[in-house]
Write a protein that holds these residues in place. Sequence first.
Motif, PDB file in Angstrom:
ATOM      1  N   ALA A  26     -27.909 -54.214  -3.558  1.00  0.00           N
ATOM      2  CA  ALA A  26     -27.147 -52.981  -3.335  1.00  0.00           C
ATOM      3  C   ALA A  26     -28.046 -51.761  -3.505  1.00  0.00           C
ATOM      4  CB  ALA A  26     -25.966 -52.912  -4.301  1.00  0.00           C
ATOM      5  N   LEU A  27     -28.958 -51.801  -4.470  1.00  0.00           N
ATOM      6  CA  LEU A  27     -29.899 -50.694  -4.665  1.00  0.00           C
ATOM      7  C   LEU A  27     -30.854 -50.567  -3.482  1.00  0.00           C
ATOM      8  CD1 LEU A  27     -30.641 -51.092  -8.466  1.00  0.00           C
ATOM      9  CD2 LEU A  27     -29.560 -49.121  -7.374  1.00  0.00           C
ATOM     10  N   ALA A  32     -32.284 -47.434   1.404  1.00  0.00           N
ATOM     11  CA  ALA A  32     -32.385 -47.348   2.857  1.00  0.00           C
ATOM     12  C   ALA A  32     -31.474 -46.242   3.386  1.00  0.00           C
ATOM     13  CB  ALA A  32     -32.035 -48.690   3.495  1.00  0.00           C
ATOM     14  N   GLU A  33     -30.305 -46.106   2.776  1.00  0.00           N
ATOM     15  CA  GLU A  33     -29.349 -45.073   3.170  1.00  0.00           C
ATOM     16  C   GLU A  33     -29.849 -43.668   2.800  1.00  0.00           C
ATOM     17  OE1 GLU A  33     -25.932 -43.911   5.070  1.00  0.00           O
ATOM     18  OE2 GLU A  33     -26.646 -45.954   4.879  1.00  0.00           O
ATOM     19  N   LEU A  34     -30.688 -43.573   1.788  1.00  0.00           N
ATOM     20  CA  LEU A  34     -31.184 -42.269   1.305  1.00  0.00           C
ATOM     21  C   LEU A  34     -32.271 -41.689   2.199  1.00  0.00           C
ATOM     22  CD1 LEU A  34     -31.275 -42.936  -2.543  1.00  0.00           C
ATOM     23  CD2 LEU A  34     -29.614 -41.567  -1.267  1.00  0.00           C
ATOM     24  N   THR A  38     -35.773 -41.924  -3.094  1.00  0.00           N
ATOM     25  CA  THR A  38     -35.641 -43.100  -3.944  1.00  0.00           C
ATOM     26  C   THR A  38     -34.409 -42.962  -4.827  1.00  0.00           C
ATOM     27  OG1 THR A  38     -36.902 -42.172  -5.792  1.00  0.00           O
ATOM     28  CG2 THR A  38     -38.166 -43.304  -4.059  1.00  0.00           C
ATOM     29  N   VAL A  39     -34.074 -44.042  -5.483  1.00  0.00           N
ATOM     30  CA  VAL A  39     -32.969 -44.007  -6.438  1.00  0.00           C
ATOM     31  C   VAL A  39     -33.301 -43.029  -7.564  1.00  0.00           C
ATOM     32  CG1 VAL A  39     -31.654 -45.370  -8.095  1.00  0.00           C
ATOM     33  CG2 VAL A  39     -32.127 -46.303  -5.851  1.00  0.00           C
ATOM     34  N   LEU A  40     -34.573 -42.923  -7.919  1.00  0.00           N
ATOM     35  CA  LEU A  40     -34.960 -41.962  -8.968  1.00  0.00           C
ATOM     36  C   LEU A  40     -34.641 -40.528  -8.551  1.00  0.00           C
ATOM     37  CD1 LEU A  40     -38.303 -43.478 -10.265  1.00  0.00           C
ATOM     38  CD2 LEU A  40     -36.031 -43.593 -11.302  1.00  0.00           C
ATOM     39  N   ASP A  41     -34.828 -40.192  -7.268  1.00  0.00           N
ATOM     40  CA  ASP A  41     -34.442 -38.862  -6.779  1.00  0.00           C
ATOM     41  C   ASP A  41     -32.934 -38.646  -6.960  1.00  0.00           C
ATOM     42  OD1 ASP A  41     -37.078 -38.261  -5.840  1.00  0.00           O
ATOM     43  OD2 ASP A  41     -36.667 -39.369  -3.994  1.00  0.00           O
TER      44      ASP A  41
END
Length: 105
Positions: A26-27, A32-34, A38-41
Amino acid sequence: MANPWAGEVRLVLDGVACDCKLTLGALAELEAELKGETVLDLIERFESGKFSTRDVLALIVAGLRGGGWSGRAADLLSAEIEGGLLEATRVAAQLLARAFSTGET
């Protein structure tokens, strides 16, 4: 019932309780959707309070997908989230917190 120790968060979608979780898959879909972020952003935006409704929706979709839901973001456009935007935002923030928690005190 959602298991917070397993990173799960409960969301009621169209009257149905769903357990959401940010799994590794899921992450990966979330990043990919972002589109280059990154998730960190995403975490930084939540920590600073500068997140968007797009961020909340992306996290809800990722959490639902991690919980076994096979829908898409477009499916949520007409869905009713119990508690509205405030609850969706709380769930999104909880998903991030639980996914990156070490469980240590």
